[in-house]
Structure formats: C-alpha cells, structure tokens
Write a protein that holds these residues in place. Structure first.
Motif, PDB file in Angstrom:
ATOM      1  N   LEU A  48      61.193   0.894 -27.726  1.00 52.45           N
ATOM      2  CA  LEU A  48      59.889   1.462 -28.044  1.00 52.45           C
ATOM      3  C   LEU A  48      58.871   0.363 -28.383  1.00 52.45           C
ATOM      4  N   ARG A  49      59.310  -0.653 -29.095  1.00 51.47           N
ATOM      5  CA  ARG A  49      58.398  -1.751 -29.450  1.00 51.47           C
ATOM      6  C   ARG A  49      57.854  -2.445 -28.204  1.00 51.47           C
ATOM      7  N   VAL A  50      58.682  -2.533 -27.180  1.00 47.87           N
ATOM      8  CA  VAL A  50      58.237  -3.171 -25.937  1.00 47.87           C
ATOM      9  C   VAL A  50      57.253  -2.279 -25.195  1.00 47.87           C
ATOM     10  N   ARG A  51      57.537  -0.992 -25.126  1.00 53.92           N
ATOM     11  CA  ARG A  51      56.750  -0.074 -24.303  1.00 53.92           C
ATOM     12  C   ARG A  51      55.479   0.431 -24.968  1.00 53.92           C
ATOM     13  N   LEU A  52      55.494   0.517 -26.289  1.00 54.47           N
ATOM     14  CA  LEU A  52      54.441   1.243 -26.989  1.00 54.47           C
ATOM     15  C   LEU A  52      53.037   0.652 -26.838  1.00 54.47           C
ATOM     16  N   PRO A  53      52.866  -0.664 -26.852  1.00 54.54           N
ATOM     17  CA  PRO A  53      51.488  -1.175 -26.702  1.00 54.54           C
ATOM     18  C   PRO A  53      50.797  -0.680 -25.438  1.00 54.54           C
ATOM     19  N   ALA A  54      51.504  -0.682 -24.314  1.00 52.34           N
ATOM     20  CA  ALA A  54      50.899  -0.214 -23.063  1.00 52.34           C
ATOM     21  C   ALA A  54      50.676   1.288 -23.086  1.00 52.34           C
ATOM     22  N   VAL A  55      51.616   2.035 -23.672  1.00 48.71           N
ATOM     23  CA  VAL A  55      51.480   3.492 -23.764  1.00 48.71           C
ATOM     24  C   VAL A  55      50.239   3.852 -24.574  1.00 48.71           C
ATOM     25  N   VAL A  56      50.072   3.220 -25.715  1.00 48.51           N
ATOM     26  CA  VAL A  56      48.922   3.515 -26.576  1.00 48.51           C
ATOM     27  C   VAL A  56      47.623   3.099 -25.900  1.00 48.51           C
ATOM     28  N   ARG A  57      47.611   1.931 -25.312  1.00 52.43           N
ATOM     29  CA  ARG A  57      46.394   1.449 -24.648  1.00 52.43           C
ATOM     30  C   ARG A  57      45.973   2.380 -23.514  1.00 52.43           C
ATOM     31  N   ARG A  58      46.942   2.960 -22.821  1.00 58.01           N
ATOM     32  CA  ARG A  58      46.639   3.820 -21.666  1.00 58.01           C
ATOM     33  C   ARG A  58      46.346   5.261 -22.073  1.00 58.01           C
ATOM     34  N   GLN A  59      47.122   5.808 -23.013  1.00 58.58           N
ATOM     35  CA  GLN A  59      47.065   7.247 -23.267  1.00 58.58           C
ATOM     36  C   GLN A  59      46.205   7.652 -24.456  1.00 58.58           C
ATOM     37  N   ALA A  60      46.156   6.828 -25.494  1.00 53.20           N
ATOM     38  CA  ALA A  60      45.442   7.244 -26.706  1.00 53.20           C
ATOM     39  C   ALA A  60      43.953   7.502 -26.460  1.00 53.20           C
ATOM     40  N   PRO A  61      43.239   6.606 -25.763  1.00 57.19           N
ATOM     41  CA  PRO A  61      41.819   6.903 -25.509  1.00 57.19           C
ATOM     42  C   PRO A  61      41.625   8.175 -24.683  1.00 57.19           C
ATOM     43  N   LEU A  72      51.318  -4.237 -30.829  1.00 58.57           N
ATOM     44  CA  LEU A  72      50.867  -2.848 -30.800  1.00 58.57           C
ATOM     45  C   LEU A  72      49.524  -2.715 -31.513  1.00 58.57           C
ATOM     46  N   VAL A  73      49.405  -3.315 -32.679  1.00 59.18           N
ATOM     47  CA  VAL A  73      48.157  -3.229 -33.445  1.00 59.18           C
ATOM     48  C   VAL A  73      47.000  -3.790 -32.619  1.00 59.18           C
ATOM     49  N   ALA A  74      47.224  -4.931 -31.983  1.00 61.97           N
ATOM     50  CA  ALA A  74      46.165  -5.548 -31.174  1.00 61.97           C
ATOM     51  C   ALA A  74      45.793  -4.651 -29.989  1.00 61.97           C
ATOM     52  N   SER A  75      46.789  -4.076 -29.325  1.00 59.70           N
ATOM     53  CA  SER A  75      46.514  -3.209 -28.174  1.00 59.70           C
ATOM     54  C   SER A  75      45.729  -1.974 -28.594  1.00 59.70           C
ATOM     55  N   ALA A  76      46.129  -1.372 -29.711  1.00 61.16           N
ATOM     56  CA  ALA A  76      45.420  -0.187 -30.202  1.00 61.16           C
ATOM     57  C   ALA A  76      43.980  -0.530 -30.564  1.00 61.16           C
TER      58      ALA A  76
END
Length: 258
Positions: free
Chosen positions: A182-195, A213-217
């Motif tokens: 999850l730590r590996v995947r989550l930055p891209a998931v958040v960057r793509r889906q959260a907005p 993750l914090v930086a990506s978010a």
C-alpha cells in the motif's frame, strides 16, 4: 498544497477521547474539548433495522432509503450500539450547537453507504455547514455527498477495511506485507483519484503514510489526516512528515492549543 496554504496540525479526537472516556458519547466529546482538540471525529451508523439480513450492509448503496424507519445512530457498529445507550445523530448534532461543543469542528465518519441526504439535511438544519466535515471509506457515499453538498468538506478514508487487523497476531505477517504494498501504490492512487472525488483530505491509516504520500497529496491540493495514532513517537514522526492532522484516542498526545 503549497506551504503558504498549509494550516497548523489539526488535533482530532477519535470518537472524542476514547482512551479516556468511552467514545461516541457526550462525556467523551466533552473530555476531548477540555484537552483542547480542534475536531471531534464521531461515527454515523445506519441502524440494524435498515437491513433484512445481517450481512446486507456490505452491499448497501448510496442514496436515500425511503423505507428506513429508525434514526441514524452515533456508534461504530451494531455491537457498540447494543452495549450502551446510543445517541442519535440528530441529538448529537444538537449538542454541537451548544457550549462546550460549539467551540470545535466535527467530522462525521459514515460507516455504511446510504442515507447521505439525511446527514446533509441534519447538518444544514442546525447551521453547522462551516464546522462540519464528513469522511467515509465508501466511494459511492463520497460521490453522493459531493452531489448533495458541493461545499461540504469530505474526506476519503483509506484503506477500506471492515475490521481492525492490528490486534490479531496471526494476521501480522499479512498486515505487514499489505502495508508495504500500500505504501508503494498509495501516492499514485491519491494523486489520481482524490481530486476527481472532490475531497479536501484523505484520512489514511497511519502505518500506510510516507513522506512520498504526503508530498503527492499536497501536490494534488489534498490534505493528509493520519488515523488512529496512540503512540507519542509515531505522532512526532507523522508531524515531521508533514501530515495536516492526526486523529487519536488520546488527545493528550497532541498537546493543547497553541
């Protein structure tokens, strides 16, 4: 999220101050306010009577529930609701219009999809729009909340899980492996889906949070809230990593007002 737009760390009491007084109760909320939290997170639960069979809640759809007869509850699950005198969402939000709870914000953590229209109406009926957030693991609920209340601050809770695996010794190897992935995947998931979901924040299990993750978010304009953190060293590490808020059962770990 630029450094100039960052706010100070949000101190969030999980269910109020669950480590001090049993959570999702007025007594726990009052204890959290006395300690000095900024936000009280509480659980919003559809009642058992909404579902014909016990397991049906896992397949609940977002949207109105015209056949519902019982009020929304403030409880983590039906077992929690059965063990004590449970407050309704309406009664609880009434309390947040009066001292001392009128001094803090509130996050409504929706445990089961559906009846989002009633949640939004309860917030609006009490004039609590500016002080209330909603969070959930259910993406369908996030979309419905955004449709119903474009200005409501909504948060995406990650990962989606229906039980706490951290206390199960046999599950720890699986938990460790799952968190590593999850730590590996989550930055891209958040960057793509959260907005795309229109969320102001992602509420992330603290073990899955990394500086990346914090930086990506933040690059995506999304805040990061860590849950549920009950260790002082972990609080310090997450603060150093730049999270925007920490949710804890023991708000004493977060210090008092600045």
């Amino acid at each position: 999220m630029s450094d100039g737009s960052r706010r100070s760390l949000l101190r969030i009491g999980h269910k109020g101050a669950d480590a001090i007084v049993g959570g999702n109760t007025l007594e726990s909320f009052h204890a959290a306010v006395e300690i000095g939290v900024d936000v009280i997170e509480l659980d919003v639960l559809r009642p058992r009577s909404d579902f014909a069979a016990v397991g049906d809640w896992k397949h609940a759809s977002a949207g109105p529930a015209p056949g519902a007869t019982d009020e929304l509850l403030v409880a983590h699950d039906w077992g929690d609701a059965a063990r004590r005198q449970t407050m309704t969402l309406a009664t609880t939000l009434d309390a947040f219009t009066k001292p001392p709870l009128d001094a803090v914000e509130v996050d409504l953590d929706l445990k089961i999809a559906g009846r989002e229209d009633e949640v939004v109406a309860a917030i609006r009926d009490r004039g609590l729009e500016s002080r209330t957030m909603a969070s959930t693991m259910e993406v369908s609920s996030l979309r419905e909340l955004r449709r119903l209340a474009p200005d409501l601050r909504i948060g995406w809770t990650i990962p989606k899980t229906y039980r706490d695996w951290t206390g199960n010794r046999w599950a720890r190897p699986l938990l460790v492996a799952g968190l590593a992935s999850l730590r590996v995947r989550l930055p891209a998931v958040v960057r793509r889906q959260a907005p795309a979901l229109g969320v102001w924040a992602v509420w992330v299990y603290h073990g899955a949070i990394t500086p990346r993750l914090v930086a990506s978010a933040h690059d995506a304009g999304v805040a990061v809230i860590a849950w549920t953190v009950d260790d002082a060293r972990r609080v310090a590490a997450l603060t150093a990593a730049g999270v925007d808020g920490i949710c804890t059962n023991d708000p004493r770990l977060l210090g008092g007002p600045a």
